[in-house]
Design a protein around this motif. Structure first.
Motif, PDB file in Angstrom:
ATOM      1  N   GLY A   4     -12.810  -2.253 -12.499  1.00  0.00           N
ATOM      2  CA  GLY A   4     -14.228  -2.541 -13.092  1.00  0.00           C
ATOM      3  C   GLY A   4     -15.273  -1.553 -12.216  1.00  0.00           C
ATOM      4  O   GLY A   4     -16.109  -0.845 -12.889  1.00  0.00           O
ATOM      5  N   VAL A   5     -14.947  -1.441 -11.124  1.00  0.00           N
ATOM      6  CA  VAL A   5     -15.924  -0.649 -10.146  1.00  0.00           C
ATOM      7  C   VAL A   5     -15.632   0.776 -10.774  1.00  0.00           C
ATOM      8  O   VAL A   5     -16.855   1.453 -10.797  1.00  0.00           O
ATOM      9  CB  VAL A   5     -15.486  -0.713  -8.494  1.00  0.00           C
ATOM     10  CG1 VAL A   5     -16.272   0.371  -7.838  1.00  0.00           C
ATOM     11  CG2 VAL A   5     -15.822  -2.078  -8.134  1.00  0.00           C
ATOM     12  N   ARG A  54      -4.826 -13.843  -7.898  1.00  0.00           N
ATOM     13  CA  ARG A  54      -5.616 -13.120  -7.209  1.00  0.00           C
ATOM     14  C   ARG A  54      -5.588 -11.543  -6.984  1.00  0.00           C
ATOM     15  O   ARG A  54      -6.483 -10.975  -7.015  1.00  0.00           O
ATOM     16  CB  ARG A  54      -5.662 -13.677  -5.620  1.00  0.00           C
ATOM     17  CG  ARG A  54      -6.624 -13.310  -4.584  1.00  0.00           C
ATOM     18  CD  ARG A  54      -6.571 -13.984  -3.303  1.00  0.00           C
ATOM     19  NE  ARG A  54      -7.626 -13.879  -2.508  1.00  0.00           N
ATOM     20  CZ  ARG A  54      -8.606 -14.442  -2.112  1.00  0.00           C
ATOM     21  NH1 ARG A  54      -8.888 -15.787  -3.045  1.00  0.00           N
ATOM     22  NH2 ARG A  54      -9.723 -14.290  -1.240  1.00  0.00           N
ATOM     23  N   MET A  55      -4.272 -11.238  -7.040  1.00  0.00           N
ATOM     24  CA  MET A  55      -3.963  -9.621  -7.084  1.00  0.00           C
ATOM     25  C   MET A  55      -4.473  -9.166  -8.281  1.00  0.00           C
ATOM     26  O   MET A  55      -5.266  -7.933  -8.286  1.00  0.00           O
ATOM     27  CB  MET A  55      -2.714  -9.302  -6.618  1.00  0.00           C
ATOM     28  CG  MET A  55      -2.035  -9.730  -5.306  1.00  0.00           C
ATOM     29  SD  MET A  55      -3.169  -8.759  -4.089  1.00  0.00           S
ATOM     30  CE  MET A  55      -2.589  -7.031  -4.156  1.00  0.00           C
ATOM     31  N   MET A  56      -4.276  -9.948  -9.311  1.00  0.00           N
ATOM     32  CA  MET A  56      -4.745  -9.435 -10.742  1.00  0.00           C
ATOM     33  C   MET A  56      -6.266  -9.561 -10.598  1.00  0.00           C
ATOM     34  O   MET A  56      -6.707  -8.372 -11.299  1.00  0.00           O
ATOM     35  CB  MET A  56      -4.060 -10.271 -11.883  1.00  0.00           C
ATOM     36  CG  MET A  56      -2.602 -10.046 -12.142  1.00  0.00           C
ATOM     37  SD  MET A  56      -2.230 -11.251 -13.726  1.00  0.00           S
ATOM     38  CE  MET A  56      -3.388 -10.747 -15.000  1.00  0.00           C
ATOM     39  N   ASP A  57      -6.880 -10.232 -10.224  1.00  0.00           N
ATOM     40  CA  ASP A  57      -8.505 -10.443 -10.194  1.00  0.00           C
ATOM     41  C   ASP A  57      -8.912  -9.164  -9.381  1.00  0.00           C
ATOM     42  O   ASP A  57      -9.802  -8.473  -9.916  1.00  0.00           O
ATOM     43  CB  ASP A  57      -8.866 -11.598  -9.607  1.00  0.00           C
ATOM     44  CG  ASP A  57      -9.957 -12.124 -10.238  1.00  0.00           C
ATOM     45  OD1 ASP A  57     -10.661 -11.380 -11.061  1.00  0.00           O
ATOM     46  OD2 ASP A  57     -10.827 -13.193  -9.685  1.00  0.00           O
ATOM     47  N   LEU A  58      -8.350  -9.060  -8.257  1.00  0.00           N
ATOM     48  CA  LEU A  58      -8.644  -7.781  -7.263  1.00  0.00           C
ATOM     49  C   LEU A  58      -8.609  -6.366  -8.182  1.00  0.00           C
ATOM     50  O   LEU A  58      -9.453  -5.757  -8.133  1.00  0.00           O
ATOM     51  CB  LEU A  58      -7.798  -7.860  -6.067  1.00  0.00           C
ATOM     52  CG  LEU A  58      -8.335  -6.625  -5.233  1.00  0.00           C
ATOM     53  CD1 LEU A  58      -9.647  -6.778  -4.662  1.00  0.00           C
ATOM     54  CD2 LEU A  58      -7.364  -6.826  -3.882  1.00  0.00           C
ATOM     55  N   PHE A  59      -7.184  -6.198  -8.658  1.00  0.00           N
ATOM     56  CA  PHE A  59      -7.064  -5.150  -9.476  1.00  0.00           C
ATOM     57  C   PHE A  59      -8.154  -5.032 -10.606  1.00  0.00           C
ATOM     58  O   PHE A  59      -8.688  -4.024 -10.941  1.00  0.00           O
ATOM     59  CB  PHE A  59      -5.738  -5.242  -9.956  1.00  0.00           C
ATOM     60  CG  PHE A  59      -5.228  -3.968 -10.798  1.00  0.00           C
ATOM     61  CD1 PHE A  59      -5.036  -2.807 -10.264  1.00  0.00           C
ATOM     62  CD2 PHE A  59      -5.189  -4.187 -12.299  1.00  0.00           C
ATOM     63  CE1 PHE A  59      -4.958  -1.761 -10.953  1.00  0.00           C
ATOM     64  CE2 PHE A  59      -4.898  -2.942 -13.086  1.00  0.00           C
ATOM     65  CZ  PHE A  59      -4.766  -1.804 -12.268  1.00  0.00           C
ATOM     66  N   PHE A  60      -8.436  -6.130 -11.288  1.00  0.00           N
ATOM     67  CA  PHE A  60      -9.590  -6.044 -12.456  1.00  0.00           C
ATOM     68  C   PHE A  60     -10.682  -5.709 -11.895  1.00  0.00           C
ATOM     69  O   PHE A  60     -11.431  -4.721 -12.282  1.00  0.00           O
ATOM     70  CB  PHE A  60      -9.448  -7.220 -13.261  1.00  0.00           C
ATOM     71  CG  PHE A  60     -10.310  -7.342 -14.289  1.00  0.00           C
ATOM     72  CD1 PHE A  60     -10.033  -6.861 -15.548  1.00  0.00           C
ATOM     73  CD2 PHE A  60     -11.524  -7.811 -13.962  1.00  0.00           C
ATOM     74  CE1 PHE A  60     -11.071  -7.078 -16.585  1.00  0.00           C
ATOM     75  CE2 PHE A  60     -12.625  -8.169 -15.138  1.00  0.00           C
ATOM     76  CZ  PHE A  60     -12.180  -7.416 -16.379  1.00  0.00           C
ATOM     77  N   PHE A  89     -18.945  -5.991  -9.390  1.00  0.00           N
ATOM     78  CA  PHE A  89     -17.096  -5.846  -8.995  1.00  0.00           C
ATOM     79  C   PHE A  89     -16.975  -5.380  -7.834  1.00  0.00           C
ATOM     80  O   PHE A  89     -15.819  -6.109  -7.299  1.00  0.00           O
ATOM     81  CB  PHE A  89     -16.656  -4.764 -10.060  1.00  0.00           C
ATOM     82  CG  PHE A  89     -16.414  -5.339 -11.451  1.00  0.00           C
ATOM     83  CD1 PHE A  89     -15.732  -6.459 -11.612  1.00  0.00           C
ATOM     84  CD2 PHE A  89     -16.830  -4.502 -12.686  1.00  0.00           C
ATOM     85  CE1 PHE A  89     -15.483  -6.933 -13.093  1.00  0.00           C
ATOM     86  CE2 PHE A  89     -16.341  -4.995 -13.986  1.00  0.00           C
ATOM     87  CZ  PHE A  89     -15.894  -6.205 -14.008  1.00  0.00           C
ATOM     88  N   GLY A  90     -17.670  -4.681  -7.073  1.00  0.00           N
ATOM     89  CA  GLY A  90     -17.366  -4.371  -5.485  1.00  0.00           C
ATOM     90  C   GLY A  90     -17.405  -5.598  -4.669  1.00  0.00           C
ATOM     91  O   GLY A  90     -16.385  -5.710  -4.013  1.00  0.00           O
ATOM     92  N   ASP A  91     -18.468  -6.389  -4.903  1.00  0.00           N
ATOM     93  CA  ASP A  91     -18.778  -7.488  -4.210  1.00  0.00           C
ATOM     94  C   ASP A  91     -17.650  -8.464  -4.695  1.00  0.00           C
ATOM     95  O   ASP A  91     -17.180  -9.218  -3.563  1.00  0.00           O
ATOM     96  CB  ASP A  91     -20.100  -8.012  -4.763  1.00  0.00           C
ATOM     97  CG  ASP A  91     -20.223  -9.382  -3.979  1.00  0.00           C
ATOM     98  OD1 ASP A  91     -20.552  -9.311  -2.645  1.00  0.00           O
ATOM     99  OD2 ASP A  91     -20.360 -10.517  -4.465  1.00  0.00           O
ATOM    100  N   LYS A  92     -16.988  -8.633  -5.796  1.00  0.00           N
ATOM    101  CA  LYS A  92     -16.168  -9.696  -6.174  1.00  0.00           C
ATOM    102  C   LYS A  92     -14.880  -9.198  -5.464  1.00  0.00           C
ATOM    103  O   LYS A  92     -14.100  -9.776  -4.843  1.00  0.00           O
ATOM    104  CB  LYS A  92     -15.820  -9.810  -7.684  1.00  0.00           C
ATOM    105  CG  LYS A  92     -14.971 -10.665  -7.938  1.00  0.00           C
ATOM    106  CD  LYS A  92     -14.790 -10.599  -9.537  1.00  0.00           C
ATOM    107  CE  LYS A  92     -13.930 -11.916  -9.898  1.00  0.00           C
ATOM    108  NZ  LYS A  92     -14.037 -12.143 -11.269  1.00  0.00           N
ATOM    109  N   ALA A  93     -14.539  -7.699  -5.432  1.00  0.00           N
ATOM    110  CA  ALA A  93     -13.368  -7.334  -4.725  1.00  0.00           C
ATOM    111  C   ALA A  93     -13.328  -7.467  -3.382  1.00  0.00           C
ATOM    112  O   ALA A  93     -12.294  -8.065  -2.759  1.00  0.00           O
ATOM    113  CB  ALA A  93     -13.107  -5.770  -5.016  1.00  0.00           C
ATOM    114  N   VAL A  94     -14.433  -7.331  -2.619  1.00  0.00           N
ATOM    115  CA  VAL A  94     -14.781  -7.551  -1.151  1.00  0.00           C
ATOM    116  C   VAL A  94     -14.609  -8.911  -0.929  1.00  0.00           C
ATOM    117  O   VAL A  94     -13.734  -9.329   0.354  1.00  0.00           O
ATOM    118  CB  VAL A  94     -16.107  -7.193  -0.661  1.00  0.00           C
ATOM    119  CG1 VAL A  94     -16.026  -7.562   0.711  1.00  0.00           C
ATOM    120  CG2 VAL A  94     -15.931  -5.617  -0.524  1.00  0.00           C
ATOM    121  N   THR A  95     -15.080  -9.868  -1.875  1.00  0.00           N
ATOM    122  CA  THR A  95     -14.902 -11.463  -1.541  1.00  0.00           C
ATOM    123  C   THR A  95     -13.346 -11.812  -1.723  1.00  0.00           C
ATOM    124  O   THR A  95     -12.669 -12.564  -0.981  1.00  0.00           O
ATOM    125  CB  THR A  95     -15.561 -12.042  -2.574  1.00  0.00           C
ATOM    126  OG1 THR A  95     -17.052 -11.723  -2.544  1.00  0.00           O
ATOM    127  CG2 THR A  95     -15.372 -13.497  -2.663  1.00  0.00           C
TER     128      THR A  95
END
Length: 171
Positions: free
Chosen positions: A95-96, A85-91, A148-154
């Motif tokens: 991306g943003v 999850r942290m890797m996905d958040l970082f990615f 990407f921002g939406d994904k990070a917030v999620t």
């Protein structure tokens, strides 16, 4: 709303693919049947490929269809979900930043192309303005950054709203 705009942009990209295919097939037919190629096919194809990529990018991000090597990510999801999850958040955060930088960087080229009438092709044979492709880059990269921002917030705060899609699609 996010999903609807993503789908509209992807649909426009799909339409461009279809029109590009018709143009290429027509050029081949004109070469074969009449020994007269259609002027400007190369230039139009070059511009539309760029437009297609950036119009389809936001939907690819939102649906999890963005190409990436995820062997390590998939293994981590099974064994260490918090790290995954942290890797996905970082990615997503990277991306943003990258897509926002692309939108910002191309914005100046877009305005110059419009103001100065920049084109591709050979004057007297075929010319096409480049600003529509640059506009697709700006819109697609900016909207991709939003996705990407939406994904990070999620990833940070939990589930998405009812109209934005499934955060786990493609994983």
């Amino acid at each position: 709303m996010l999903t609807l705009i993503n789908q509209v942009m992807a649909s426009v990209g799909t339409l461009l693919i279809f029109l590009q295919m018709l143009l290429i097939c027509s050029d081949i037919a004109a070469r074969f049947l009449f020994d007269r190629p259609i002027s400007g096919v190369l230039e139009i194809v070059e511009l539309t490929i760029v437009a297609i990529v950036f119009l389809m990018l936001p939907n690819s991000i939102a649906t999890g269809a963005l190409v990436r090597s995820d062997a390590l990510f998939s293994a981590l999801q099974r064994s260490r979900p918090a790290i995954a999850r942290m890797m996905d958040l970082f990615f997503s955060l990277i991306g943003v930043l990258v897509l926002a930088a692309i939108a910002y960087g191309v914005w100046g080229k877009l305005t110059l192309a419009i103001l100065r009438g920049h084109f591709t092709g050979n004057p007297g044979i075929f010319t096409a303005p480049i600003w529509p492709a640059l506009l697709c880059i700006v819109i697609g990269s900016a909207w991709g950054a939003v996705n990407f921002g939406d994904k990070a917030v999620t990833l940070l705060f939990g589930q998405r709203g009812p109209n934005t899609g499934d955060p786990n699609v493609g994983h």
